[in-house]
Design a protein around this motif. Structure first.
Motif, mmCIF file in Angstrom:
data_model
loop_
_atom_site.group_PDB
_atom_site.id
_atom_site.type_symbol
_atom_site.label_atom_id
_atom_site.label_comp_id
_atom_site.label_asym_id
_atom_site.label_seq_id
_atom_site.Cartn_x
_atom_site.Cartn_y
_atom_site.Cartn_z
ATOM 1 N N SER A 102 -12.626 -0.621 -6.864
ATOM 2 C CA SER A 102 -12.817 -0.414 -5.438
ATOM 3 C C SER A 102 -14.024 -1.199 -4.938
ATOM 4 C CB SER A 102 -13.028 1.072 -5.140
ATOM 5 O OG SER A 102 -13.462 1.272 -3.813
ATOM 6 N N SER A 103 -13.882 -1.814 -3.781
ATOM 7 C CA SER A 103 -14.996 -2.559 -3.195
ATOM 8 C C SER A 103 -16.102 -1.630 -2.722
ATOM 9 C CB SER A 103 -14.504 -3.414 -2.026
ATOM 10 O OG SER A 103 -13.899 -2.593 -1.032
ATOM 11 N N MET A 104 -15.846 -0.324 -2.684
ATOM 12 C CA MET A 104 -16.852 0.629 -2.229
ATOM 13 C C MET A 104 -17.852 1.017 -3.324
ATOM 14 S SD MET A 104 -14.739 3.160 0.327
ATOM 15 C CE MET A 104 -13.273 3.332 -0.684
ATOM 16 N N PHE A 211 -5.655 -3.798 -0.034
ATOM 17 C CA PHE A 211 -5.144 -4.568 -1.172
ATOM 18 C C PHE A 211 -5.789 -4.127 -2.484
ATOM 19 C CE2 PHE A 211 -3.955 -7.877 2.018
ATOM 20 C CZ PHE A 211 -2.648 -8.097 1.606
ATOM 21 N N ASN A 212 -7.086 -3.782 -2.426
ATOM 22 C CA ASN A 212 -7.822 -3.511 -3.665
ATOM 23 C C ASN A 212 -7.837 -2.034 -4.033
ATOM 24 O OD1 ASN A 212 -9.505 -2.699 -1.599
ATOM 25 N ND2 ASN A 212 -11.158 -4.129 -2.069
ATOM 26 N N TRP A 213 -6.779 -1.305 -3.655
ATOM 27 C CA TRP A 213 -6.600 0.080 -4.086
ATOM 28 C C TRP A 213 -5.376 0.118 -4.985
ATOM 29 C CZ3 TRP A 213 -4.804 4.672 -0.532
ATOM 30 C CH2 TRP A 213 -4.984 5.875 -1.217
ATOM 31 N N THR A 214 -5.457 0.808 -6.115
ATOM 32 C CA THR A 214 -4.346 0.789 -7.068
ATOM 33 C C THR A 214 -3.082 1.409 -6.488
ATOM 34 O OG1 THR A 214 -5.240 2.812 -8.083
ATOM 35 C CG2 THR A 214 -5.795 0.711 -9.131
ATOM 36 N N PHE A 215 -3.199 2.372 -5.575
ATOM 37 C CA PHE A 215 -2.019 2.940 -4.907
ATOM 38 C C PHE A 215 -1.292 1.844 -4.133
ATOM 39 C CE2 PHE A 215 -0.664 6.294 -1.462
ATOM 40 C CZ PHE A 215 0.658 6.199 -1.876
ATOM 41 N N THR A 216 -2.053 0.993 -3.449
ATOM 42 C CA THR A 216 -1.448 -0.116 -2.711
ATOM 43 C C THR A 216 -0.860 -1.150 -3.665
ATOM 44 O OG1 THR A 216 -3.171 0.197 -1.046
ATOM 45 C CG2 THR A 216 -1.824 -1.786 -0.865
ATOM 46 N N LEU A 217 -1.596 -1.492 -4.710
ATOM 47 C CA LEU A 217 -1.100 -2.479 -5.668
ATOM 48 C C LEU A 217 0.271 -2.095 -6.212
ATOM 49 C CD1 LEU A 217 -4.146 -3.539 -7.892
ATOM 50 C CD2 LEU A 217 -2.780 -5.017 -6.424
#
Length: 506
Positions: A102-104, A211-217
């Protein structure tokens, strides 16, 4: 009858196999079809399947030219842009092992990951926090963009059980764990296509996540691409209240989001005119009946299908268009899964409470926790992987979720699920968000405390009366704490552990 769901195994993964080759196989069938549209109110950036495949395999070539070798681990510190999935798939295509993050996360959190993984390099965006003194090769976003035009790499084909990627999970202990997944994990996701999504190549699936969340990937990109559908992703910075417009303008047929996203945009839209949309998908946390009903009312009868899963096995219990959930349940294990509800002696009788468990043979189950073989082994009871979540199973296989083992509250000797209390309190007309946990007030006594956000002060007497009308006495909160905002983890989920220190003492 024991709580075991086993209706036969899914088709075995072929060998040799490559995760990315499976995801992009439709590029050879219909290279001109739109695979991805990055949406904004002003327009969209479109990627055909042919362009997508070329960019992914060009990225693979570029990473090999940088000196990385199959088996090397690459930590991903990239932003919410298309470079994220391109780099992720490009790395896996040539046998590298990406670690999406995560970018956070803060630089301090990333430093711990570097120490644990000893990666060969970091894929890096200057606007994303990352320690600058690791001594590791850093591949910046501009370099990744340039790699798109390189000649295509060959797929690194091999054993479907070999390591493909690593993702981080918070873990029941609160200490992040590095979860290793095999190339076969993408093959196992086919069980979700009919068991949750109702996904076909004609669909246009809009996922509200980054884009950089595994749920989205997984749900937003890899699964639509593997069947030849079109993935729709909002561009960075697009506000949540713009989603209904994007859903209608781009003819989305399926919408996927965390429950919190549904709650936020339903709060500003009483009705939703979405003629092409067939249904919604929800995962990441428990979907409340309030949100579910609000969505159905706003859309004129469209349903949300919920799924349960975890980093170690993605989603494996769900409702679907073919099998809507029975009231009060999550749905049932997907066809091809072997799932049980287990107690200390193994699977329990149907209707009894126990821990949700996945059989070790599940192709979507992790390889283990990186560098932690003992912790990996501790998660198994015989042939069953224990999720740490409580539930019961009906004779038909429907799963009623009772909450996480470490979230279950103890109040006066009674075990109480926080999910039940939260779902009961949330419909209060003045409460916006609510989280409950047990608070130890003295050595041998705990109470249930409710933490909530609201636009105005709510008299405690009114809250107590509301709860008394709807909950057995032992389930009712004994303390109420108004907060400015609920504590959440980097994925936006409520952190009940973080509520405890917010309880006023003295």
């Amino acid at each position: 009858m024991l709580s075991i769901f086993d209706h036969g195994a899914f088709a075995p993964c072929p060998a040799p196999f490559n995760f990315t080759a499976h995801v992009l196989s439709q590029a050879d069938v219909d290279p001109d079809k739109i695979a991805l549209a990055v949406l904004s109110p002003a327009g969209s950036e479109r990627w055909s399947y042919g362009r997508l495949k070329a960019a992914v395999l060009g990225t693979g070539t570029g990473l090999l030219q940088k000196g990385f070798k199959p088996g090397d681990i690459l930590l991903m510190r990239l932003g919410n842009t298309v470079e994220f999935p391109l780099a992720y798939l490009g790395a896996i295509a040539v046998g590298l092992v990406p670690v999406p993050t995560s970018s956070m996360l803060t630089a301090a959190e990333v430093r711990k990951m570097v120490a644990q993984l000893s990666p060969a390099g970091i894929l890096f965006d200057k606007d994303v926090a990352c320690p600058d003194d690791t001594g590791l090769p850093m591949v910046e976003t501009a370099e990744l963009i340039a790699m798109r035009d390189l000649p295509p790499a060959d797929y690194d084909m091999g054993d479907p059980n070999r390591l493909a990627y690593i993702i981080y999970t918070s873990g029941t202990s609160g200490i992040p764990r590095a979860v290793m997944h095999a190339h076969r994990a993408i093959w196992a996701r086919q069980m979700m296509h009919s068991g949750w999504y109702g996904l076909t190549r004609e669909d246009r699936l809009l996922h509200a996540g980054a884009f950089n969340w595994t749920f989205t990937l997984g749900t937003g990109l890899m699964d639509p691409w593997s069947v030849g559908a079109t993935a729709l992703i909002p561009a960075e910075g697009v506000p949540i209240d713009s989603l209904p417009l994007l859903l209608k303008r781009h003819d989305a047929t399926i919408f996927a989001a965390a429950p919190g996203v549904y709650r936020k945009f339903l709060g500003s839209h009483e009705t939703l005119d979405l003629p092409k949309l067939r249904h919604g998908l929800a995962a990441g946390e428990k979907l409340s009946d309030t949100i579910r009903q609000h969505w159905t009312d706003a859309t004129g009868g469209k349903l949300i299908f919920e799924a349960y899963g975890m980093s170690e096995c993605s989603t494996f219990i769900s409702a679907s268009p073919d099998h809507p959930a029975e009231p009060g349940t999550l749905g049932r294990p997907q066809q091809g899964r072997k799932v049980a509800i287990v107690g200390e002696e193994g699977p329990v009788e149907c209707g009894k409470d126990g821990t949700i468990a996945v059989h070790k043979s599940d192709m979507g189950l992790m390889l283990g926790y990186y560098g932690e073989p003992e912790d990996t082994a501790s998660k198994f009871q015989g042939d069953w992987f224990l999720t740490g979540d409580h539930a019961s199973m009906s004779e038909n296989g429907d799963i009623s979720f009772h909450g996480r083992v470490d979230d279950m509250m103890n109040a006066g000797g009674y075990r109480v699920s926080p999910l039940e209390v939260e779902a009961t309190l949330l419909p209060h007309p003045l409460i916006r968000e609510v989280g409950v946990t047990d608070i130890q007030i003295k050595e041998d006594a705990s109470i249930i405390a409710a933490f909530y956000t609201s636009d105005v002060d709510i008299p405690e007497a009114d809250l107590k009366a509301y709860a008394a009308e709807r909950l057995a006495r032992y389930k009712q909160p004994r303390a109420w704490v108004r907060l400015d905002a609920m504590p959440t983890n980097p994925n936006g989920k409520l952190s009940r552990k973080a509520l405890k220190p917010l309880f006023p003492r003295g």
